[in-house]
Enzyme design. Structure first.
Site, PDB file in Angstrom:
ATOM      1  N   LEU A  52      12.717  -5.422 -11.844  1.00 54.22           N
ATOM      2  CA  LEU A  52      11.908  -4.820 -10.798  1.00 54.22           C
ATOM      3  C   LEU A  52      12.817  -4.496  -9.613  1.00 54.22           C
ATOM      4  CD1 LEU A  52       8.841  -7.281 -10.747  1.00 54.22           C
ATOM      5  CD2 LEU A  52       8.935  -5.046 -11.855  1.00 54.22           C
ATOM      6  N   ASP A  53      12.456  -3.452  -8.856  1.00 48.71           N
ATOM      7  CA  ASP A  53      13.191  -3.145  -7.631  1.00 48.71           C
ATOM      8  C   ASP A  53      13.179  -4.362  -6.706  1.00 48.71           C
ATOM      9  OD1 ASP A  53      13.550  -0.571  -8.542  1.00 48.71           O
ATOM     10  OD2 ASP A  53      11.985   0.307  -7.280  1.00 48.71           O
ATOM     11  N   ARG A  54      14.204  -4.475  -5.892  1.00 48.45           N
ATOM     12  CA  ARG A  54      14.361  -5.644  -5.011  1.00 48.45           C
ATOM     13  C   ARG A  54      13.109  -5.911  -4.176  1.00 48.45           C
ATOM     14  NH1 ARG A  54      19.839  -7.146  -1.801  1.00 48.45           N
ATOM     15  NH2 ARG A  54      19.176  -9.173  -0.997  1.00 48.45           N
ATOM     16  N   THR A  56      10.027  -4.889  -4.734  1.00 47.29           N
ATOM     17  CA  THR A  56       8.777  -4.949  -5.508  1.00 47.29           C
ATOM     18  C   THR A  56       8.526  -6.386  -5.919  1.00 47.29           C
ATOM     19  OG1 THR A  56       9.107  -2.712  -6.360  1.00 47.29           O
ATOM     20  CG2 THR A  56       7.579  -4.106  -7.568  1.00 47.29           C
ATOM     21  N   ARG A 152       7.597   5.324  -7.445  1.00 50.25           N
ATOM     22  CA  ARG A 152       7.977   5.781  -6.104  1.00 50.25           C
ATOM     23  C   ARG A 152       8.271   7.279  -6.089  1.00 50.25           C
ATOM     24  NH1 ARG A 152      12.675   1.615  -4.697  1.00 50.25           N
ATOM     25  NH2 ARG A 152      12.592   2.651  -2.648  1.00 50.25           N
TER      26      ARG A 152
END
Length: 240
Positions: A52-54, A56, A152
């Site tokens: 996951l993105d940092r 998120t 996004r």
């Protein structure tokens, strides 16, 4: 780093509720301790299944052995897992649900940034409107492909970037003063603190087949910052 909530653990895998602001796996600069680093210290070895993105939060799974890693990774690659997200987007969304089918590729001039591009990789995001407010909309997303920054990028293209997104949106925090009429600072406050100052995206649910054939459906509760924003937005007149 405070140990994240364990949602489920077996001999084959561990599922965590990732906090926002924490790396899933180490970055090139080794800038901070990641979830994987923490799990390696605990188990000796651990295998990345997805990330996951940092900024998120939400459901993330790691495998505890090579066989489980292969079994789970194949499902992500074959897109047989079900991945659901909740997100707050800027502006009022009018369509109740839909499918964004737009190819995604690297931005031609901005390193590390993705964009909708004709010759990119096929990318599918289904969305559903959960609640509409005057300034924001609360959405559910299901991604059928796993492109970098997919939700996004697609929401920027849709005209409703994820709130507080510094790359694909305006990056502006959400303040109570913007939502509440006649807002006043508390007696001991010198300046207002934001209700939300990170990417408003949460990996809410994952459905997959575990080694052995069991279908697992796991959900991660919303973190406090997103709950607080929704609580304040709920006091506004619903825009629908």
């Amino acid at each position: 780093m405070k140990a994240p909530e364990v949602l489920k653990e077996t001999a084959d895998y561990i599922i965590l509720n990732k906090p926002a602001g924490v790396l899933s796996i180490p970055d090139r600069e080794q800038s901070a301790v990641s979830l994987k680093d923490m799990l390696i210290r605990q188990f000796g070895q651990i295998f990345t299944v997805h990330r996951l993105d940092r900024d998120t939060s939400g459901v993330i799974i790691f495998a505890k052995n090579e066989n489980a890693h292969r079994y789970l990774s194949q499902q992500f690659e074959a897109r047989t897992t079900e991945k659901y997200y909740h997100g707050l987007v800027t502006g009022r969304v009018y369509s109740e649900e839909g499918l964004i089918d737009e190819a995604i590729g690297e931005h031609p001039s901005k390193k590390g940034v993705m964009t909708v591009v004709r010759k990119g990789k096929p990318s599918l995001t289904a969305y559903r409107l959960l609640q509409a407010f005057p300034q924001f909309s609360w959405m559910e997303f299901r991604i059928m492909t796993g492109r970098t920054h997919q939700i996004r990028v697609h929401m920027k293209h849709f005209g409703h970037p994820i709130a507080c997104d510094p790359v694909y949106g305006d990056g502006q925090p959400v303040f109570l003063s913007a939502l509440k009429k006649n807002y006043k600072l508390g007696k001991n406050e010198l300046e207002e603190k934001p209700l939300l100052a990170r990417l408003a995206l949460h990996a809410s649910k994952l459905v997959f087949e575990a080694p052995g054939g069991e279908i697992v459906s796991i959900e991660a509760p919303l973190p406090k910052d997103l709950k607080a924003v929704l609580q304040q937005l709920g006091k506004q007149e619903i825009a629908r």
